[in-house]
Design an enzyme around this catalytic site. Structure first.
Site: not given
Ligand code: F6R
Length: 241
Positions: A67, A136, A138, A143
């Site tokens: 992303d 959550n 995602h 989401e």
């Molecule tokens: C990152 C991404 C997000 C993260 C998720 C967990 O490219 O797409 O989905 O993997 O938000 O983030 P952390 O590792 O900071 O808990």
């Protein structure tokens, strides 16, 4: 699904890095699907250490990131391109031309998404997709409520997400309002998927995602339908799993 539970974040990162290393050694020209966020940083640090020791060669590897914020340039220190350059690409011998992150500056949303899917398909798909897990459920920017059949698309960031990110920007106006993300369908087409989780705060969502019902309300729950998923985490995240 195979589960690897390590004592702590450092050791979980080593396990994850080992799995990526195995992929790179077995198929030197493999396609890695990469993630940003805090969780994979330790994994990337470990890969850099092994590269510096001469144990790993990324010269033929291609990477495709999950992303990117829409509207941010690669030089913006909040862009995911910047994150990948500074946490991994600048420190290993991957050819930057072979690293892909959605183009945050492409004004035409449809084109940005179409181009990205074409890149994924032209590479024959992702061999090993690395995922972090949102609190959550995602994955990428998919989401709760995301439809499972979407490929790369543009999402509007919720006010909650924007507020949470505001601290990284000079003002609220600079916080992106949209992002490009590989969709659930694109993620599910990876040949192998490795989810990395760490910390007690992820414990509940890990249980929901992998032991709960498969529902768009918990996007990561769709991974239960994939035939080759590896879950790597520390005891804090996987206790009682
Ligand atoms: C990152 C991404 C997000 C993260 C998720 C967990 O490219 O797409 O989905 O993997 O938000 O983030 P952390 O590792 O900071 O808990």
């Amino acid at each position: 699904m195979r589960v690897y539970c390590a004592a702590d974040y450092y050791h979980a990162s080593r396990v994850a890095a080992n799995i990526i290393s195995a992929q790179v050694i077995m198929k030197p020209d493999c396609v890695l699907g990469l993630a940003t966020g805090s969780t994979p940083i330790g994994t990337y640090e470990q890969l850099i250490r092994w590269y510096e020791k001469g144990d790993l060669d990324f010269s033929q590897v291609h990477s495709i990131n999950l992303d990117e914020y829409r509207g941010l340039s690669p030089e913006n220190d909040q862009s995911y391109r910047y994150f990948m350059n500074t946490h991994l690409f600048d420190k290993i011998n991957i050819d930057k031309k072979n690293t892909y992150v959605p183009d945050g500056l492409e004004p035409d949303k449809e084109k940005a998404c179409r181009d990205y899917e074409e890149i994924i398909h032209a590479h024959g798909g992702v061999d090993l997709q690395i995922l972090g897990l949102g609190h959550n459920g995602h994955i990428g920017f998919n989401e709760p409520g995301s439809v499972f059949e979407k490929e790369t698309h543009c999402v509007a960031l919720t006010e909650n997400t924007r507020q949470a990110n505001a601290r990284f920007f000079a003002s609220m106006d600079e916080v992106p309002t949209e992002a490009y993300t590989m969709g659930i369908k694109s993620i599910m087409q990876a040949k192998k998927i490795m989810v990395i989780v760490s910390g007690e705060s992820k414990r509940e969502i890990v249980k929901k995602a992998f032991h709960g019902p498969i529902t768009p309300e918990v996007p990561a729950s769709v991974l239960q339908l994939h035939s080759d998923v590896i879950l790597v985490g520390d005891e804090a995240a996987l206790a009682g799993f």
